[in-house]
Scaffold this active site. Structure first.
Site, PDB file in Angstrom:
ATOM      1  N   LYS A  99       5.434  47.314   9.033  1.00 22.76           N
ATOM      2  CA  LYS A  99       6.064  48.424   9.751  1.00 22.76           C
ATOM      3  C   LYS A  99       5.888  48.325  11.267  1.00 22.76           C
ATOM      4  O   LYS A  99       6.758  48.726  12.031  1.00 22.76           O
ATOM      5  CB  LYS A  99       5.487  49.749   9.256  1.00 22.76           C
ATOM      6  N   GLU A 121       9.300  59.808  10.280  1.00 20.45           N
ATOM      7  CA  GLU A 121       9.091  60.211   8.899  1.00 20.45           C
ATOM      8  C   GLU A 121       8.231  59.141   8.254  1.00 20.45           C
ATOM      9  O   GLU A 121       8.233  57.994   8.692  1.00 20.45           O
ATOM     10  CB  GLU A 121      10.432  60.331   8.162  1.00 20.45           C
ATOM     11  N   SER A 388       4.157  42.695   2.091  1.00 16.96           N
ATOM     12  CA  SER A 388       4.482  43.587   3.203  1.00 16.96           C
ATOM     13  C   SER A 388       3.329  44.470   3.664  1.00 16.96           C
ATOM     14  O   SER A 388       3.356  44.985   4.772  1.00 16.96           O
ATOM     15  CB  SER A 388       5.677  44.465   2.831  1.00 16.96           C
TER      16      SER A 388
HETATM   17  C1  LIG Z   1       3.577  48.021   2.609  1.00 13.74           C
HETATM   18  C2  LIG Z   1       4.944  48.549   2.473  1.00 13.74           C
HETATM   19  N1  LIG Z   1       5.891  47.766   1.961  1.00 13.74           N
HETATM   20  C3  LIG Z   1       7.154  48.199   1.811  1.00 13.74           C
HETATM   21  C4  LIG Z   1       7.524  49.480   2.141  1.00 13.74           C
HETATM   22  C5  LIG Z   1       8.921  49.918   1.882  1.00 13.74           C
HETATM   23  O1  LIG Z   1       9.738  50.000   3.017  1.00 13.74           O
HETATM   24  P1  LIG Z   1      10.813  48.898   3.345  1.00 13.74           P
HETATM   25  O2  LIG Z   1      11.657  48.726   2.118  1.00 13.74           O
HETATM   26  O3  LIG Z   1      11.588  49.480   4.469  1.00 13.74           O
HETATM   27  O4  LIG Z   1      10.143  47.667   3.710  1.00 13.74           O
HETATM   28  C6  LIG Z   1       6.559  50.337   2.698  1.00 13.74           C
HETATM   29  C7  LIG Z   1       6.922  51.713   3.096  1.00 13.74           C
HETATM   30  O5  LIG Z   1       6.159  52.570   3.360  1.00 13.74           O
HETATM   31  C8  LIG Z   1       5.240  49.850   2.860  1.00 13.74           C
HETATM   32  O6  LIG Z   1       4.286  50.639   3.357  1.00 13.74           O
END
Ligand SMILES: Cc1ncc(COP(=O)(O)O)c(C=O)c1O
Lengths: 408, 316
Positions: A99, A121, A388
């Site tokens: 993020k 948000e 992620s």
């Molecule tokens: C670690 C992590 N991965 C994925 C996501 C999902 O968001 P996005 O699909 O935009 O990557 C989040 C959202 O809070 C997250 O914290």
């Protein structure tokens, strides 16, 4: 009937109105429209300014800690007995998730625009934490809207945000999760138009957000290209990432969209199972509609009323998906799969034990599908998973879940 | 690779063809070859023309279709014109009303809980029309329920039910090809919101395809929030009137007869919404059901507001 041609490039969108095929657009109240046009202009100017890129690069290297490693998951690969699996280690970034890549870009842009008040948000709290972090770094006021259900299930992140000096506003409307937090952030923005910059956390919302967030997150894919060249002397064969709004996925995928031989998989949250209706898989279980400023696939009823999503992972608990994903689904470039709560929990435990990496529940959904896909691939197949975020924030949720399992 | 008909779903509403300009002005060639501004006159146009002769501003009421249930909403609707409403706005409930405050959010949720949907909203209008052929009805809400109903089908059914105009909060002029232009073609007014952030440079684009009246949102904010400053509103209305000959109505934050009177002095109409749906809420029994007091309480407030609006005769 006209047959949609495969475009020459999948990377040229959106058009000047913010459309990806029929998706995207700018479906916002008039009060916000001038702000969105102003943002689009400011972003265009920043993008063209080498000084802006240079400033970004500096903070990405020294504050965020990029590049993040591309790590060969040897034991996970051996366990699956097929593809060679690499993890893109976004969980090692400062604040513990991808993020921050996007937030850094938006906060530097907000500074350029002279905005002193930042709103965001958040679902899992990772976007909120990243926003609170950069607001602390640059001395900006920070207000984070978070559904009260999420405030409860991501307590640690709420405390992190408060420690960083942000005000966390629990949202009590609707299902009290991410969708409702976004409604409330939009209501704030409509009210405080002059002072406020809305820092959206994923590739959704009105144009230019889906494009801008994608651009800021694309560093994930650009690094992966180089790192895989260095490690293996060639590009990967497949990419896989979890999908909430789709920002970590788009960041990894976008630089590879025109390498047509590369397989690309997005993994949505199937919650208790698609058939139960209690899930957050908008491609698998939704239809095109208009919400939060863009046209995209949405979970809704026959009357166009938005359904509540369900996922064990707060970051995937959203009834929509970014418009570029919707388009890439329709033209067949990305294949969308899903993983249930239980599959994600299983993958969460497995990766922790095999690799000594505790993943967030969000990317655990991607790992869950890797467990099926990788065994079907040959040994020279190079698969990249976007890891992620890290799982610290989810330990309480997982513990509670395992407790309930043991009791039942 | 799969090759779906990418534009299939959107055909009915129309997606901007390549190169389409979204700020099409009056005079755009429409079905039937006319220029709609002189081929069409709606109940809205007739009502404002009549009020202009009377030399007074309009009271525009907003209530939510199906709140607190279908029958009670119909009783409220039927009582409005007699109580002094000149133009009736009827909310189409939506789960995620991003420009509305708590009062109207709650009204929408009450209606949805009682089983309201688009079909029943159109049927409310139809039933109202049996007893009232003159009062203009404007449907107000968000785009998704319309889009999912099907734009073409919606316009046909709305017109047949006796709807005169539409206000769709999340369709700015940039998206006119979606519904605004088809609505004009179908003989419905498309009423646009102008706001304090709509500057002189942008006003022509906002007013371009607007018809019926212009709805000036008196504050930057959500419905039911702060009361507007009457002096500022008068200036803003004057600014808009430099760009259009359409009537300008002012809403957001008007709750009392005194406020309505102050606004009416400088505008062609006053819109009251949150105060009315709050009155609905306060009239409900502990289980949230309508009582015999529900429709009369709303009518009583409308009478008071109407006195406010009519109070001082405007010098003509
Ligand atoms: C670690 C992590 N991965 C994925 C996501 C999902 O968001 P996005 O699909 O935009 O990557 C989040 C959202 O809070 C997250 O914290």
């Amino acid at each position: 009937m006209t047959v949609q041609q495969i475009p020459n490039s999948f990377r040229t969108g959106p058009d000047e109105h913010g459309h990806f095929g029929i998706y995207g657009g700018r479906f916002v109240a008039e009060t916000l429209m001038p702000l969105i046009l102003q943002l689009e202009k400011a972003y265009g100017e920043a993008k063209a300014d080498p000084a802006f890129q240079k400033e970004m690069d500096g903070y990405l290297a020294h504050y965020v800690g990029r590049p993040s490693p591309l790590y060969f998951a040897e034991r996970l690969s051996a366990y699956c007995g097929g593809a060679k699996i690499y993890l893109k280690r976004e969980e090692l970034n400062h604040t513990g998730a991808h993020k921050v890549n996007n937030v850094l870009g938006q906060i530097l842009l907000a500074r350029r625009m002279g905005k002193q008040r930042i709103i965001a948000e958040t679902g899992a709290g990772m976007h909120g934490v990243a926003t609170a972090t950069l607001c602390a770094r640059f001395g900006l006021e920070c207000i984070v809207y978070m559904g009260s259900v999420d405030v409860e299930r991501q307590k640690a992140n709420v405390f992190r945000m408060k420690t960083l000096g942000a005000r966390v506003v629990p949202v009590e409307s609707g299902a009290k999760t991410l969708k409702d937090a976004m409604n409330e952030a939009l209501r704030d923005w409509v009210t405080n138009v002059d002072s406020t910059f809305y820092c959206i956390g994923t590739v959704a919302g009105p144009h230019p957000y889906p494009m801008m967030v994608r651009d800021f997150q694309s560093i994930i894919g650009h690094e992966t290209r180089e790192q895989m060249q260095t490690a293996e002397g060639r590009l990967p064969n497949s990419l896989i990432a979890c999908i909430g709004g789709g920002s970590n996925a788009m960041g990894l995928f976008h630089p590879f969209l025109d390498d047509n031989e590369i397989e690309i998989y997005g993994v949505e949250a199937a919650g208790h199972g698609i058939a139960t209706g209690q899930h957050a898989a908008s491609i698998a279980g939704g239809r095109p509609g208009v919400l939060h400023g863009n046209r995209t696939y949405l979970l809704m009823n026959e009357d166009g009323q938005i359904n509540e999503a369900h996922s064990i992972s707060a970051g995937l608990d959203y009834p929509g998906i970014g418009p570029e994903h919707a388009w890439l689904n329709d033209v067949g470039r990305i294949k969308f799969l899903s993983a249930t709560d239980d599959e994600a929990l299983n993958a969460f435990a497995l990766l922790s034990k095999l690799e000594g990496i505790i993943p967030a529940l969000e990317p655990a959904h991607a790992i869950a599908r890797v467990l099926n896909l990788a065994p079907q691939k040959p040994r020279d197949h190079l698969m990249v998973v976007n890891l992620s975020g890290r799982g610290d924030k989810d330990l309480e949720t997982v513990a509670r879940h395992l407790d309930e399992k043991m009791k039942s | 690779m799969r090759l779906p008909p990418l534009r299939g779903r959107i055909r009915e509403g129309g997606h901007p063809p390549p190169g389409a300009r979204s700020t099409v002005r009056v005079g755009l060639p429409l079905k039937g070859g006319g220029n709609w501004s002189w081929t069409m006159s709606t109940r809205i146009d007739a009502r404002f023309a009549a009020l202009k002769k009377e030399g007074r501003a309009a009271l525009v009421t907003f209530t939510m279709a199906g709140d607190p249930d279908y029958d009670a909403a119909l009783a409220i609707l039927n009582a409005l014109p007699k109580a002094g409403a000149d133009v009736v706005e009827l909310g189409m409930p939506f789960t995620d009303p991003m420009a509305d405050g708590p009062a109207i959010q709650a009204a929408g949720l009450r209606a949805l809980k009682a089983g309201q949907d688009m079909k029943r909203t159109l049927s409310l209008v139809r039933e109202f029309r049996h007893g009232d052929a003159a009062t203009p009805i404007v449907l107000m809400g968000y785009y998704n329920p319309i889009y999912v109903y099907g734009n073409e089908r919606f316009l046909t059914d709305a017109r047949a039910a006796g709807v005169d105009g539409l206000i769709v909060v999340d369709l700015p002029p940039e998206e006119d090809v979606e519904l605004c232009l088809p609505a004009l073609n179908a003989g419905l007014n498309f009423i646009r919101l102008a706001t304090p952030t709509t500057d002189d440079k942008r006003l022509p684009a906002v007013l371009g395809n607007t018809s019926g009246f212009v709805y000036y949102v008196s504050i930057t904010g959500i419905t039911g929030a702060a009361a507007p400053d009457a002096g500022k509103v008068t200036d803003a209305v004057a600014r808009i009137k430099r760009h259009t000959r359409l009537p300008v109505c002012v809403g957001f934050g008007v709750r009392t007869a005194e406020q309505a009177r102050a606004i009416a002095l400088g505008a062609d109409g006053v819109v009251v919404g949150s105060a009315l749906v709050d009155t609905v809420r306060k009239s409900l029994d502990p289980a949230g059901k309508a009582t015999t007091a529900t429709a009369p309480a709303v009518a009583e407030l409308v009478r008071t507001l109407a006195q406010g609006v009519r109070g001082p005769l405007k010098s003509s």
